[in-house]
Scaffold this motif. Structure first.
Motif, PDB file in Angstrom:
ATOM      1  N   SER A 342      34.107  33.301  37.158  1.00  0.00           N
ATOM      2  CA  SER A 342      33.561  31.943  37.048  1.00  0.00           C
ATOM      3  C   SER A 342      33.615  31.431  35.612  1.00  0.00           C
ATOM      4  O   SER A 342      33.039  30.398  35.294  1.00  0.00           O
ATOM      5  CB  SER A 342      32.109  31.928  37.541  1.00  0.00           C
ATOM      6  OG  SER A 342      31.327  32.847  36.783  1.00  0.00           O
ATOM      7  N   ARG A 387      31.190  25.579  43.336  1.00  0.00           N
ATOM      8  CA  ARG A 387      31.934  26.757  43.806  1.00  0.00           C
ATOM      9  C   ARG A 387      31.647  27.085  45.271  1.00  0.00           C
ATOM     10  O   ARG A 387      32.369  27.888  45.881  1.00  0.00           O
ATOM     11  CB  ARG A 387      31.596  27.979  42.935  1.00  0.00           C
ATOM     12  CG  ARG A 387      32.374  28.005  41.624  1.00  0.00           C
ATOM     13  CD  ARG A 387      31.827  29.036  40.657  1.00  0.00           C
ATOM     14  NE  ARG A 387      31.844  30.404  41.144  1.00  0.00           N
ATOM     15  CZ  ARG A 387      32.892  31.232  41.099  1.00  0.00           C
ATOM     16  NH1 ARG A 387      34.046  30.791  40.611  1.00  0.00           N
ATOM     17  NH2 ARG A 387      32.794  32.482  41.518  1.00  0.00           N
ATOM     18  N   VAL A 397      26.890  31.609  40.314  1.00  0.00           N
ATOM     19  CA  VAL A 397      26.912  32.137  38.952  1.00  0.00           C
ATOM     20  C   VAL A 397      25.477  32.304  38.481  1.00  0.00           C
ATOM     21  O   VAL A 397      24.559  31.623  38.936  1.00  0.00           O
ATOM     22  CB  VAL A 397      27.701  31.225  37.994  1.00  0.00           C
ATOM     23  CG1 VAL A 397      29.108  31.004  38.503  1.00  0.00           C
ATOM     24  CG2 VAL A 397      26.994  29.901  37.778  1.00  0.00           C
TER      25      VAL A 397
END
Length: 411
Positions: A342, A387, A397
């Motif tokens: 990420s 995401r 994340v």
């Protein structure tokens, strides 16, 4: 005795070679090939004198300083012969026989043909001489012991010019030559191990670029760069202009497009795209099933992320992440957003950035930085949201990941 006739033949050959080296068409071809090899990126300090060297290359082993490769006869390569230049490109050994550190991509440049090497040499000798002594490297012990490079070379160096694959087309072979040789794409798109080498078994599978803290995506995986379902046109657009219908380039790749790929012909860019499309997909690319902890993290962060996205991002990237082409790339079904790493989306939210200004995209649109206006929690939330929303299959994340990258150097 060395006959007068033999002497005249030697002189004639010498004059012919130098005339060939000074031939404007050879110099022009050498300039083009130097662009393809992105020589300027390492051997020219930003806003500095062309090919004067001295650019600091930070590595996990210390700092390397690139050499002067201008035509200066004292501090550059002005006294080198074309044969000595080819030996350096082909073997990774300097004029005095000293082993070069592999920050110089000689493991790729060894594939460059003698004719192309001679053309690059002719071009470099045509550039203005820059009198700038080379700076000594600053490497930690034991990495400052060049004798260790013999072991590295045994593991990772396979000298030899590129040999065309007769089962493939001329276009495919041209792309392979550019990607595997002058383009030295494996330097970033193959993970670098603890010894500073690229494992052949992991070629083009992507990896974190040490020190720079950017992630070079896999070129073999639909989960990563997604070239498997990209069109040749989309790949070509991304490489040559920096933007395409599938996304835009930022970070180190933006510099590659700016300094190198935008100058290549449409035919060469297409050849690169054709070759990249044929890289085999790797097995085991399905994302791991989400654990309870990951699901909980997503559930806790996504509502805040959606709120931030609607307020800060939707104006450009649209409410459902579909983007507004050609200037604002889509985030929905964007594989660069969903990569295992990420790092890149976090850095983009924190630091912002512009796609490179190129001949085919002279006025690129950019993304503003949010490091000053969003907290670590808020950045983690919005990156988690993009995401995982709209059918994206990325993972959440953590706040810790954001905090670590907040202080990462800007390259």
């Amino acid at each position: 005795m060395f006959s007068f006739r033999a002497l005249m033949l030697v002189c004639a050959c010498f004059v012919t070679l130098n005339a060939r080296a000074a031939d404007p068409t050879v110099i022009a071809r050498g300039e083009y090939l130097a662009r393809a090899g992105d020589c300027i990126a390492c051997h020219t300090v930003p806003a500095g004198k062309l090919f004067g060297g001295g650019r600091a290359m930070e590595t996990p082993f210390g700092t390397l300083y690139t050499p002067n490769i201008s035509s200066d006869k004292e501090t550059g390569i002005g006294k080198w012969t074309s044969a000595e230049f080819y030996t350096m490109m082909h073997t990774g050994k300097a004029r005095d026989g000293q082993l070069l550190y592999p920050a110089m991509p000689f493991a790729s440049y060894t594939k460059v043909t003698r004719d192309d090497s001679d053309a690059i040499y002719a071009y470099l000798l045509s550039t203005p001489p820059i009198h700038q002594p080379n700076r000594a490297h600053e490497l930690r012990f034991p990495f400052n012991q060049r004798s260790l490079l013999y072991g590295w070379r045994m593991l990772y160096m396979r000298p030899g010019e590129y040999q065309p694959d007769t089962t493939q087309s001329v276009e495919w072979n041209r792309g392979a030559y550019l990607v595997e040789g002058l383009g030295h794409c494996t330097m970033c798109h193959t993970a670098i191990n603890a010894l500073g080498g690229n494992s052949p078994s992991k070629r083009f599978e992507g990896g974190l670029i040490p020190v720079q803290n950017w992630y070079a995506p896999s070129l073999t995986s639909n989960k990563e760069a997604g070239l498997g379902d990209w069109s040749i046109e989309d790949i070509s657009d991304l490489l040559q202009s920096g933007v395409s219908n599938r996304g835009a380039v930022y970070g180190p790749m933006a510099e590659v497009v700016y300094d190198s790929f935008q100058y290549l012909t449409d035919q060469d860019i297409r050849a690169v795209a054709v070759y990249l499309k044929t890289l085999p997909a790797r097995a085991g690319e399905k994302p791991a099933p989400a654990t309870a902890a990951v699901a909980e993290q997503q559930t806790s962060l996504s509502p805040l992320g959606k709120k931030i996205y609607d307020a800060q991002c939707a104006l450009c990237h649209a409410s459902q992440g579909q983007g507004k082409l050609p200037h604002f790339p889509p985030l929905a079904n964007n594989q660069s957003i969903q990569m295992t790493s990420s790092v890149n989306p976090i850095r983009m939210v924190l630091n912002g950035g512009y796609a490179p200004g190129t001949k085919k995209n002279p006025m690129p649109y950019g993304m503003p930085p949010f490091a000053q206006s969003l907290s670590d929690v808020e950045v983690a939330a919005v990156v988690t949201y993009i995401r995982t929303a709209w059918g994206n299959h990325g993972t959440p994340v953590s706040v810790k990941e954001v905090n670590t990258l907040r202080s990462a150097p800007l390259y």
